[in-house]
Design a protein around this motif. Structure first.
Motif, PDB file in Angstrom:
ATOM      1  N   THR A  23     100.829 104.058  28.085  1.00  0.00           N
ATOM      2  CA  THR A  23      99.423 103.817  28.240  1.00  0.00           C
ATOM      3  C   THR A  23      98.633 104.622  27.078  1.00  0.00           C
ATOM      4  O   THR A  23      98.910 105.738  27.288  1.00  0.00           O
ATOM      5  N   LEU A  24      97.602 103.995  26.731  1.00  0.00           N
ATOM      6  CA  LEU A  24      96.792 104.747  25.464  1.00  0.00           C
ATOM      7  C   LEU A  24      95.587 104.828  25.939  1.00  0.00           C
ATOM      8  O   LEU A  24      94.748 103.744  26.620  1.00  0.00           O
ATOM      9  N   TYR A  25      94.766 106.018  25.696  1.00  0.00           N
ATOM     10  CA  TYR A  25      93.497 106.181  26.289  1.00  0.00           C
ATOM     11  C   TYR A  25      92.766 106.670  25.074  1.00  0.00           C
ATOM     12  O   TYR A  25      93.107 107.291  24.362  1.00  0.00           O
ATOM     13  N   LYS A  26      91.456 106.325  25.051  1.00  0.00           N
ATOM     14  CA  LYS A  26      90.455 106.709  23.817  1.00  0.00           C
ATOM     15  C   LYS A  26      89.513 107.714  24.522  1.00  0.00           C
ATOM     16  O   LYS A  26      89.087 107.675  25.708  1.00  0.00           O
ATOM     17  N   ARG A  27      89.442 108.799  23.931  1.00  0.00           N
ATOM     18  CA  ARG A  27      88.567 109.931  24.453  1.00  0.00           C
ATOM     19  C   ARG A  27      87.277 109.874  24.182  1.00  0.00           C
ATOM     20  O   ARG A  27      86.835 109.111  22.987  1.00  0.00           O
ATOM     21  N   GLY A  28      86.392 109.917  25.012  1.00  0.00           N
ATOM     22  CA  GLY A  28      84.852 109.881  25.050  1.00  0.00           C
ATOM     23  C   GLY A  28      84.144 111.140  25.076  1.00  0.00           C
ATOM     24  O   GLY A  28      84.633 112.345  24.701  1.00  0.00           O
ATOM     25  N   ARG A  29      82.941 111.090  25.699  1.00  0.00           N
ATOM     26  CA  ARG A  29      82.128 112.179  25.637  1.00  0.00           C
ATOM     27  C   ARG A  29      82.417 113.438  26.678  1.00  0.00           C
ATOM     28  O   ARG A  29      83.420 112.872  27.546  1.00  0.00           O
ATOM     29  N   LEU A  30      82.154 114.488  26.351  1.00  0.00           N
ATOM     30  CA  LEU A  30      82.564 115.635  27.103  1.00  0.00           C
ATOM     31  C   LEU A  30      81.636 115.680  28.449  1.00  0.00           C
ATOM     32  O   LEU A  30      80.316 115.696  28.304  1.00  0.00           O
ATOM     33  N   LEU A  31      82.411 115.684  29.629  1.00  0.00           N
ATOM     34  CA  LEU A  31      81.800 115.860  30.803  1.00  0.00           C
ATOM     35  C   LEU A  31      81.269 117.211  31.375  1.00  0.00           C
ATOM     36  O   LEU A  31      80.481 117.442  31.884  1.00  0.00           O
ATOM     37  N   GLY A  32      82.129 118.337  31.074  1.00  0.00           N
ATOM     38  CA  GLY A  32      82.000 119.513  31.439  1.00  0.00           C
ATOM     39  C   GLY A  32      83.002 120.518  31.021  1.00  0.00           C
ATOM     40  O   GLY A  32      84.443 119.996  30.442  1.00  0.00           O
ATOM     41  N   GLU A  33      82.965 121.860  31.165  1.00  0.00           N
ATOM     42  CA  GLU A  33      84.011 122.726  30.819  1.00  0.00           C
ATOM     43  C   GLU A  33      84.236 123.748  31.806  1.00  0.00           C
ATOM     44  O   GLU A  33      83.015 124.154  32.595  1.00  0.00           O
ATOM     45  N   GLY A  34      85.329 124.181  32.250  1.00  0.00           N
ATOM     46  CA  GLY A  34      85.677 125.141  33.066  1.00  0.00           C
ATOM     47  C   GLY A  34      86.436 126.404  32.367  1.00  0.00           C
ATOM     48  O   GLY A  34      86.315 126.395  31.255  1.00  0.00           O
ATOM     49  N   THR A  35      86.965 127.134  33.283  1.00  0.00           N
ATOM     50  CA  THR A  35      87.574 128.374  32.759  1.00  0.00           C
ATOM     51  C   THR A  35      88.933 128.048  32.063  1.00  0.00           C
ATOM     52  O   THR A  35      89.236 129.013  31.299  1.00  0.00           O
ATOM     53  N   PHE A  36      89.360 127.001  32.360  1.00  0.00           N
ATOM     54  CA  PHE A  36      90.803 126.794  31.956  1.00  0.00           C
ATOM     55  C   PHE A  36      90.883 125.562  31.356  1.00  0.00           C
ATOM     56  O   PHE A  36      92.181 125.228  30.899  1.00  0.00           O
ATOM     57  N   GLY A  37      89.876 124.800  30.979  1.00  0.00           N
ATOM     58  CA  GLY A  37      90.084 123.583  30.300  1.00  0.00           C
ATOM     59  C   GLY A  37      88.669 122.635  30.197  1.00  0.00           C
ATOM     60  O   GLY A  37      87.841 123.162  30.601  1.00  0.00           O
ATOM     61  N   ARG A  38      88.849 121.263  29.652  1.00  0.00           N
ATOM     62  CA  ARG A  38      87.698 120.639  29.585  1.00  0.00           C
ATOM     63  C   ARG A  38      87.777 119.294  30.421  1.00  0.00           C
ATOM     64  O   ARG A  38      88.863 118.909  30.589  1.00  0.00           O
ATOM     65  N   CYS A  39      86.705 118.502  30.576  1.00  0.00           N
ATOM     66  CA  CYS A  39      86.772 117.227  31.475  1.00  0.00           C
ATOM     67  C   CYS A  39      86.098 116.169  30.551  1.00  0.00           C
ATOM     68  O   CYS A  39      84.957 116.500  29.952  1.00  0.00           O
ATOM     69  N   TYR A  40      86.932 115.134  30.093  1.00  0.00           N
ATOM     70  CA  TYR A  40      86.200 113.911  29.021  1.00  0.00           C
ATOM     71  C   TYR A  40      86.153 112.838  29.902  1.00  0.00           C
ATOM     72  O   TYR A  40      87.166 112.591  30.473  1.00  0.00           O
ATOM     73  N   GLN A  41      85.442 111.809  29.642  1.00  0.00           N
ATOM     74  CA  GLN A  41      85.481 110.628  29.903  1.00  0.00           C
ATOM     75  C   GLN A  41      86.593 109.948  28.998  1.00  0.00           C
ATOM     76  O   GLN A  41      86.285 109.980  27.765  1.00  0.00           O
ATOM     77  N   VAL A  42      87.547 109.070  29.413  1.00  0.00           N
ATOM     78  CA  VAL A  42      88.474 108.360  28.753  1.00  0.00           C
ATOM     79  C   VAL A  42      88.329 107.105  29.033  1.00  0.00           C
ATOM     80  O   VAL A  42      88.030 106.601  30.223  1.00  0.00           O
ATOM     81  N   THR A  43      88.834 106.223  28.063  1.00  0.00           N
ATOM     82  CA  THR A  43      88.919 104.689  28.347  1.00  0.00           C
ATOM     83  C   THR A  43      90.265 104.131  28.329  1.00  0.00           C
ATOM     84  O   THR A  43      90.791 104.553  27.079  1.00  0.00           O
ATOM     85  N   GLU A  44      90.855 103.412  29.081  1.00  0.00           N
ATOM     86  CA  GLU A  44      92.169 102.919  28.936  1.00  0.00           C
ATOM     87  C   GLU A  44      92.013 101.819  27.871  1.00  0.00           C
ATOM     88  O   GLU A  44      91.099 100.875  28.274  1.00  0.00           O
ATOM     89  N   VAL A  45      92.777 101.786  27.060  1.00  0.00           N
ATOM     90  CA  VAL A  45      92.459 100.884  25.962  1.00  0.00           C
ATOM     91  C   VAL A  45      92.578  99.392  26.319  1.00  0.00           C
ATOM     92  O   VAL A  45      91.978  98.620  26.189  1.00  0.00           O
ATOM     93  N   THR A  46      93.794  99.137  26.908  1.00  0.00           N
ATOM     94  CA  THR A  46      94.130  97.606  27.198  1.00  0.00           C
ATOM     95  C   THR A  46      93.204  97.118  28.343  1.00  0.00           C
ATOM     96  O   THR A  46      92.941  95.942  28.098  1.00  0.00           O
ATOM     97  N   SER A  47      92.740  97.798  29.188  1.00  0.00           N
ATOM     98  CA  SER A  47      92.177  97.292  30.480  1.00  0.00           C
ATOM     99  C   SER A  47      90.469  97.486  30.273  1.00  0.00           C
ATOM    100  O   SER A  47      89.818  96.852  30.988  1.00  0.00           O
ATOM    101  N   GLY A  48      90.189  98.874  29.461  1.00  0.00           N
ATOM    102  CA  GLY A  48      88.694  99.212  29.578  1.00  0.00           C
ATOM    103  C   GLY A  48      88.452  99.936  30.603  1.00  0.00           C
ATOM    104  O   GLY A  48      87.287 100.369  31.005  1.00  0.00           O
ATOM    105  N   ARG A  49      89.218 100.181  31.686  1.00  0.00           N
ATOM    106  CA  ARG A  49      88.893 101.118  32.674  1.00  0.00           C
ATOM    107  C   ARG A  49      88.504 102.576  32.182  1.00  0.00           C
ATOM    108  O   ARG A  49      89.052 103.264  31.498  1.00  0.00           O
TER     109      ARG A  49
END
Length: 352
Positions: A23-49
Motif C-alpha cells: 500500500t502506498l500513502y501520500k504524505r500531507g500536512r503536519l498535524l502535530g509534533e511530540g517529544t519523539f515523533g511527528r504526526c502527518y495527514q496521509v492519503t492512501e493513494v488507491t482509495s483516497g482514504r
C-alpha cells in the motif's frame, strides 16, 4: 501528539510504502509534533482514504522507554473498538521510520480549541464530557488505565465528535494486592495518590479528567505553580479556586472528580448520572414564554442546562449560538408557523 520538539530529524518522503501490503500513502500536512515523533495527514493513494500517521524515527525507538511506549500503544490500541477512542488501522516500517496509522481527527484537539477560544461554555463541556466518559468507561471496563488524560489527547473529528487518543502511557490495571507506582503523566494533571506513589489506578484517570473539565470551563488548570514542589503541594491539598461564573452543578461535578481520596471519586458510569450531565437537555420543551435572550436581546439562547446534539465547526474558534433545530421548531410553533425540516419539507404534526 501535541506541539513540541520532535528533534531535527528530516521528515519522511512524500510517498510512504507499506512493504508488507504494498500500500502506498501520500504524505500531507503536519498535524502535530511530540517529544519523539511527528504526526502527518496521509492519503492512501488507491482509495483516497485519509489517516493520521504517527511517524517515529527508528533511531529513537532505541532510546530508553520510547520503544516500549510505542509498542504498548500499538498492542493496546489495535484491540480497541469504540466510537470515542481513536482507532488504530495498522502499522508498518521502512528503512528510517516506524508508522502508526491512526484514525484522522481533522479538527485537532480540545487543547487547540481552548487555545483559540480561551474556555468553553457549559453546554459544550457537557457535550464533550458525555463522549469522553463513554470512552473512558470502555477503557476501564477492559482493565486499562490511560494515565495521561488531558485536553491535547482529546481529539475532534470532522463531524465534531471527540475521541480519546495517545495510549502510549496506558497500562493494564494492577492485579489485586499490587499497584503501579510509576510517576508518569502531565504534572498539572497528576492525582495526589500518584504523587505519593500509592498507585496509578482508574481513579487517577477521573482526577485527570476532572482537571480537564475545570480547564475547559475556566481556561486554566485547577493547580498551577511556577515550581514543581509548590504545584505538587497544591495538588495534595486539593484546593483550587472556583470562578463565580460556574453553575452550582458544574462546581459539584468538579468537586466529585477532584476528591483527594481515590475511593471517593465516582467512576465513569456514576458520573454519567451526575446532575450536571442529566439536567434538562432541551430547554425549548418548557415553552417560549420567559425564554432567556442573548446580549443583543433578539435571539433566544439556551440556558446552562442545555445539551446540544451536535456542535458546528465554528465552535472550534468561536462561541456557538445555541438555537438548535428543536428550539427553533418550538418557537415557530408558538408563533403559529409551520416548522420546517432540515430537508426543506414540512415537519409532521405534533401530538399534544
Amino acid at each position: 501528539m501535541v506541539p513540541g520538539s520532535a528533534g531535527a530529524e528530516p521528515p519522511p518522503g512524500w510517498y510512504l510504502r507499506d512493504e508488507g501490503t504494498g500500500t502506498l500513502y501520500k504524505r500531507g500536512r503536519l498535524l502535530g509534533e511530540g517529544t519523539f515523533g511527528r504526526c502527518y495527514q496521509v492519503t492512501e493513494v488507491t482509495s483516497g482514504r485519509l489517516y493520521a500517521a504517527k511517524v517515529i524515527p527508528r533511531a529513537r525507538l532505541a532510546a530508553v522507554g520510547i520503544g516500549d511506549r510505542v509498542e504498548r500503544e500499538r498492542e493496546l490500541q489495535c484491540r480497541l473498538r469504540h466510537p470515542h477512542i481513536v482507532r488504530l488501522h495498522g502499522h508498518f516500517t521502512d528503512r528510517g521510520h516506524f508508522y502508526l496509522l491512526l484514525e484522522l481527527c481533522s479538527r485537532g484537539s480540545l487543547a487547540d480549541i481552548l487555545r483559540a477560544r480561551g474556555r468553553l461554555t457549559e453546554p459544550e463541556v457537557r457535550y464533550y464530557l458525555r463522549q469522553l466518559l463513554s470512552g473512558l468507561r470502555y477503557l476501564h471496563g477492559h482493565g486499562l488505565v490511560h494515565r495521561d488524560l488531558k485536553p491535547s489527547n482529546f481529539l475532534v473529528t470532522e463531524r465534531m465528535r471527540v475521541k480519546i487518543g495517545d495510549l502510549g502511557l496506558a497500562q493494564r490495571a494492577a492485579p489485586p494486592g499490587r499497584r503501579w507506582g510509576a510517576l508518569c503523566g502531565t504534572p498539572s494533571y497528576l492525582a495526589p495518590e500518584v504523587l505519593d506513589r500509592r498507585g496509578h489506578a482508574a481513579p487517577a484517570d477521573i482526577w485527570a479528567l476532572g482537571c480537564a473539565v475545570y480547564t475547559a470551563l475556566t481556561g486554566h488548570a485547577p493547580f498551577e505553580a511556577r515550581h514543581r514542589p509548590e504545584l505538587f503541594r497544591r495538588i495534595r491539598s486539593a484546593r483550587y479556586p472556583l470562578p463565580p461564573g460556574l453553575s452550582p452543578r458544574a462546581r459539584a461535578l468538579i468537586a466529585h472528580m477532584l476528591q483527594p481520596e481515590p475511593a471517593a471519586r465516582p467512576g465513569p458510569a456514576r458520573l454519567l448520572c451526575h446532575p450536571f450531565l442529566t439536567q434538562v437537555r432541551d430547554w425549548a420543551t418548557r415553552g417560549t414564554r420567559g425564554t432567556p435572550r442573548d446580549t443583543r436581546g433578539s435571539l433566544p439562547v439556551a440556558p446552562q442546562g442545555f445539551t446540544p446534539h451536535t456542535l458546528p465547526p465554528r465552535a472550534c474558534h468561536s462561541v456557538p449560538i445555541f438555537v438548535g433545530q428543536e428550539p427553533l421548531c418550538w418557537i415557530l410553533r408558538g408563533c403559529g408557523c409551520v416548522p420546517v425540516t432540515p430537508a426543506g419539507g414540512r415537519a409532521p404534526p405534533q401530538r399534544t
